[in-house]
Design a protein around this motif. Structure first.
Motif, PDB file in Angstrom:
ATOM      1  N   HIS A 145      16.794  68.171  36.422  1.00 27.94           N
ATOM      2  CA  HIS A 145      17.328  67.829  35.099  1.00 27.94           C
ATOM      3  C   HIS A 145      16.390  68.321  34.006  1.00 27.94           C
ATOM      4  N   ILE A 146      16.959  68.405  32.817  1.00 27.09           N
ATOM      5  CA  ILE A 146      16.206  68.714  31.602  1.00 27.09           C
ATOM      6  C   ILE A 146      16.484  67.578  30.630  1.00 27.09           C
ATOM      7  N   LEU A 147      15.434  67.014  30.059  1.00 32.23           N
ATOM      8  CA  LEU A 147      15.562  65.899  29.131  1.00 32.23           C
ATOM      9  C   LEU A 147      15.051  66.289  27.751  1.00 32.23           C
ATOM     10  N   PRO A 177      22.071  80.516  35.843  1.00 33.47           N
ATOM     11  CA  PRO A 177      21.693  79.206  36.400  1.00 33.47           C
ATOM     12  C   PRO A 177      20.391  79.233  37.190  1.00 33.47           C
ATOM     13  N   GLU A 178      20.010  80.410  37.687  1.00 33.75           N
ATOM     14  CA  GLU A 178      18.778  80.514  38.472  1.00 33.75           C
ATOM     15  C   GLU A 178      17.532  80.252  37.615  1.00 33.75           C
ATOM     16  N   ARG A 179      17.699  80.201  36.292  1.00 30.84           N
ATOM     17  CA  ARG A 179      16.556  79.985  35.390  1.00 30.84           C
ATOM     18  C   ARG A 179      16.359  78.497  35.062  1.00 30.84           C
ATOM     19  N   PHE A 180      17.058  77.614  35.763  1.00 30.14           N
ATOM     20  CA  PHE A 180      16.985  76.193  35.416  1.00 30.14           C
ATOM     21  C   PHE A 180      15.545  75.675  35.478  1.00 30.14           C
ATOM     22  N   ALA A 181      14.828  75.949  36.563  1.00 28.08           N
ATOM     23  CA  ALA A 181      13.455  75.446  36.698  1.00 28.08           C
ATOM     24  C   ALA A 181      12.568  75.980  35.579  1.00 28.08           C
ATOM     25  N   GLU A 182      12.759  77.246  35.233  1.00 28.66           N
ATOM     26  CA  GLU A 182      11.976  77.862  34.149  1.00 28.66           C
ATOM     27  C   GLU A 182      12.255  77.167  32.815  1.00 28.66           C
ATOM     28  N   LEU A 185      10.722  73.666  32.728  1.00 34.64           N
ATOM     29  CA  LEU A 185       9.284  73.740  32.478  1.00 34.64           C
ATOM     30  C   LEU A 185       8.995  73.999  31.001  1.00 34.64           C
ATOM     31  N   LYS A 186       9.843  74.802  30.388  1.00 35.30           N
ATOM     32  CA  LYS A 186       9.626  75.217  28.999  1.00 35.30           C
ATOM     33  C   LYS A 186      10.082  74.161  27.998  1.00 35.30           C
ATOM     34  N   PRO A 191       8.210  64.174  32.507  1.00 32.59           N
ATOM     35  CA  PRO A 191       7.105  64.639  33.364  1.00 32.59           C
ATOM     36  C   PRO A 191       7.560  65.550  34.507  1.00 32.59           C
ATOM     37  N   THR A 192       8.828  65.443  34.931  1.00 36.83           N
ATOM     38  CA  THR A 192       9.323  66.312  35.993  1.00 36.83           C
ATOM     39  C   THR A 192       9.353  67.770  35.571  1.00 36.83           C
ATOM     40  N   ALA A 193       9.174  68.037  34.277  1.00 41.57           N
ATOM     41  CA  ALA A 193       9.161  69.425  33.791  1.00 41.57           C
ATOM     42  C   ALA A 193       8.118  70.247  34.536  1.00 41.57           C
ATOM     43  N   LEU A 194       6.989  69.623  34.876  1.00 41.86           N
ATOM     44  CA  LEU A 194       5.915  70.340  35.562  1.00 41.86           C
ATOM     45  C   LEU A 194       6.348  70.829  36.940  1.00 41.86           C
ATOM     46  N   ASN A 195       7.418  70.225  37.463  1.00 41.24           N
ATOM     47  CA  ASN A 195       7.948  70.629  38.764  1.00 41.24           C
ATOM     48  C   ASN A 195       9.346  71.225  38.598  1.00 41.24           C
TER      49      ASN A 195
END
Length: 288
Positions: A145-147, A177-182, A185-186, A191-195
């Protein structure tokens, strides 16, 4: 060392374990409850230490020091521990003696059930098949997720701005959609952004209801729209659907064996204690 010393130590321990405070801070009703617990503990302790099974049981000094170290971890520093002991009219030397006594009781109770035969695979299998609900695992989702939080003190986090920012991120992710983790993070303010926004394997009852309803309605690989929770606005991505399942017997056996053997030991110890206390009561009545 006498019963009074033991009572003060047990009261200190019960106050911490049951009520999370020092004995002096117990309310009147809490104090009465704690004292009833302590009275029973002292009676059990005396009976166990006087039993035939207590012969030859010796507690190594190292074990006492480990127990003392665990108690010290409850306090900010050594001075705080000394202050708490002094308030209960105890000191470190007396505490060591009382801990050794308590550890000896525990060792005797372990000795009592040492002769119990190990549970056989047949008994464990019967329990497994007779209690299927205990080994059922619900359907789960692996998700990210992104918050974006809402904070009117910052222009970029006002309610409208936060939602608009997340909608723009969602628009980009629908094409890539493959850029979700990127993107997590950005941009994510969790705190889950770091992962990479990874929430791990989510089972029902883990997330806020709004998020859970949305997540469990997504198909594998699907991106949600903007979802609001008490934390702010979210984008969710369902990475995988983990079907409901039942833990296989061979996977359940190690933990099941440990759990049932511990339960059986506790039951056997309770029965032994009940017989011991009844026997002592009979003796006391005969002498009375």
């Amino acid at each position: 060392m006498n019963t009074e010393h033991g009572g003060r130590y047990h009261l200190l321990r019960v106050a911490h374990e049951q009520f999370g405070c020092e004995p002096a801070r117990l309310g009147a009703e809490q104090r009465q409850q704690a004292e009833r617990i302590v009275e029973r503990q002292l009676r059990i302790e005396a009976a166990v230490l006087a039993s035939a099974e207590a012969r030859g049981v010796v507690i190594p000094d190292g074990q006492v020091e480990q127990a003392l170290a665990r108690i010290a971890e409850r306090y900010a520093d050594a001075a705080a521990l000394q202050q708490a002991l002094a308030a209960s009219d105890l000191d470190a030397a007396l505490l060591r003696l009382l801990l050794a006594r308590e550890l000896k009781v525990e060792a005797i109770l372990e000795r009592v059930c040492a002769a119990l035969p190990p549970l056989g695979d047949t008994e464990l299998s019967l329990y497994y098949f007779n209690h299927p609900e205990q080994f059922a695992r619900p359907e789960a989702r692996t998700a990210r997720h992104i918050l974006i939080t809402v904070n009117p003190d910052f222009a970029e986090n006002t309610r409208d701005a936060a939602r608009a920012r997340l909608e723009a991120i969602g628009k980009r992710l629908r094409s890539k959609p493959e850029r979700f983790a990127e993107q997590a993070l950005k941009h994510s303010e969790c705190p889950t952004a770091l992962n990479g926004g990874q929430l791990g394997q989510v089972v029902p009852g883990t997330l806020y209801a709004e998020l859970e309803t949305c997540l469990f309605a997504l198909r594998e690989g699907q991106l949600s729209g903007v979802v609001e929770s008490p934390l702010g606005f979210h984008l969710l991505r369902c990475e995988a659907i983990v079907p409901a399942r039942r833990i296989a017997l061979e996977d359940a056996l190690p933990r099941l064996r440990e759990r049932l053997e511990q339960r059986r030991r506790k039951a056997f110890q309770r029965q032994w204690l009940a017989r011991l206390l009844d026997s002592n009561a009979c003796v006391e009545n005969a002498h009375g």
